[in-house]
Design an enzyme around this catalytic site. Structure first.
Site, short mmCIF file in Angstrom:
data_model
loop_
_atom_site.label_atom_id
_atom_site.label_comp_id
_atom_site.label_asym_id
_atom_site.label_seq_id
_atom_site.Cartn_x
_atom_site.Cartn_y
_atom_site.Cartn_z
N ASN A 189 0.61 -0.67 -0.44
CA ASN A 189 -0.09 0.34 0.20
C ASN A 189 0.82 1.38 -0.09
OD1 ASN A 189 -2.77 1.14 0.52
ND2 ASN A 189 -2.18 1.92 2.19
N ASP A 234 -9.89 9.36 -0.37
CA ASP A 234 -10.61 11.57 -0.19
C ASP A 234 -9.66 12.35 -1.27
OD1 ASP A 234 -7.09 11.93 0.92
OD2 ASP A 234 -8.54 11.58 2.44
#
Ligand code: XIL
Length: 357
Positions: free
Chosen positions: A208, A274
């Protein structure tokens, strides 16, 4: 089960949220419309066989509107902080799973899949780990941490971020100079994946990172690593693109980037989406943000191997963005009052348009 629970918890805050968002038709009649157009993000995502998730924290689970929104809209949960090393192993060999267990229990009750975040990361690391100078010692500390934490949740998680943010932001996208890199060397990364596989054979194991959403030197470095791992049989199943993006700066090649990882035989997730803007939000900025959300969510639903999108928070009220990027915020799809923003409706529409993978 979900609908019943919402009916119990929901009433006030939830209805307020829906009305403010303009979804005036969603109501107690939902149950009669099962075969009609999906009314929530999770209904729409489920029809494409994908997960739509949110980072959630025990800190806010006592707030009815927070919980109701999480339960109503999302079919996947990522603990925002509770599985990080400073919380799970604050002192050598002393493990604390209480806060993370609370979230996993909640997810189970709500039939949400759980993404574990994260086993090895330089940030929010217990300070004692940074004191270790001996290679063998740090390797065994890292292996014990992974064995114990991933072992505790064996069989219960969809996936794990095994290693988070191992590449730096230099033009060379070199290995980040963390304690693990400095003391163990390059091999710490594959050792972490091997330890995670031994601990949980069912969870998908992800690498990640941020700024790997588009094609650039950093995602090239991650691509090369995944390719190398695949060739040598190092266990890796997925790549998480964090997706902390800036209004108007969504990379145009997200889909191509996802596709090249998919061709290596790994799944792709957007793990921490986001899209932040300078605050205050205006109708213009919110409309531009909706278009940006469309780009990201439609890229995912267009790629067979992109299996889910996770938003980094339930509501703008508690987003990490204003704390870490002063002057910016309003990055999520529910505003501070849990009202649906244009980005919500854009994401819903993008999910609806997705083909089943
Ligand atoms: C953030 C949390 O949202 C905050 O509550 C915490 O104070 C700091 O970390 N990349 C990651 C996440 O992988 O773990 C970070 O989460 C955001 C950036």
């Amino acid at each position: 089960m979900k609908r019943a629970l919402i009916a119990v918890l929901g009433a006030g805050a939830l209805t307020a949220g829906l009305m403010a968002g303009g979804a005036t038709t969603a109501s107690a009649h939902d149950g009669h419309h099962k075969h009609k157009a999906p009314r929530t993000l999770q209904d729409a995502a489920a029809r494409t066989g994908r997960d739509i998730g949110a980072a959630a924290t025990v800190v806010h689970m006592g707030e009815a509107a927070y919980r109701a929104t999480l339960d109503r809209e999302f079919n996947q949960l990522t603990p925002e902080n509770e599985m990080k090393w400073e919380t799970t192993e604050p002192a050598p060999g002393q493990f604390d799973f209480a806060p993370a267990d609370e979230l996993v229990r909640h997810a189970k009750k709500e039939r949400m899949r759980v993404h574990g975040h994260t086993l090895v990361w330089h940030s929010q690391l217990a300070p004692w780990v940074n004191e270790i100078t001996d290679r063998d010692e740090l390797l065994s500390v890292m292996r014990r941490h992974i064995a114990t934490v991933a072992g505790h949740y064996r069989g219960q998680l969809r996936s794990w971020d095994v290693v988070n943010e191992a590449f730096d932001d230099s033009p060379q996208a070199a290995r980040r100079a963390t304690i693990f890199q400095n003391v163990i060397g390059d091999e710490y990364l594959e050792e972490a994946f091997k330890a995670a596989r031994r601990a949980d054979r069912k969870a998908e194991l992800c690498y990640n990172d941020y700024n790997i959403d588009g094609i650039n030197p950093k995602s090239d470095a991650v691509y090369a690593m995944v390719k190398n791992f695949k060739r040598r049989g190092v266990p890796i199943d997925c790549v998480g693109m964090q997706g902390h993006l800036i209004l108007g700066q969504v990379p145009s090649d997200i889909r191509q980037n996802m596709e090249r990882f998919a061709r290596l035989g790994v799944n792709v997730y957007v793990t921490e989406l986001d899209i932040r803007m300078p605050t205050p939000a205006t109708p213009e900025k919110l409309a531009a943000q909706a278009a940006d959300y469309t780009k990201v969510v439609s890229a995912c639903v267009a790629v067979r191997r992109c299996r889910g999108v996770t938003l980094w928070g339930v509501t703008d009220k508690y987003s990490w963005v204003p704390d870490f990027f002063p002057g910016e915020g309003a990055a999520l799809v529910f505003d501070e009052n849990y009202a649906k923003k244009p980005a919500y409706f854009a994401s819903l529409a993008a999910l609806k348009s997705g083909r089943r993978h």
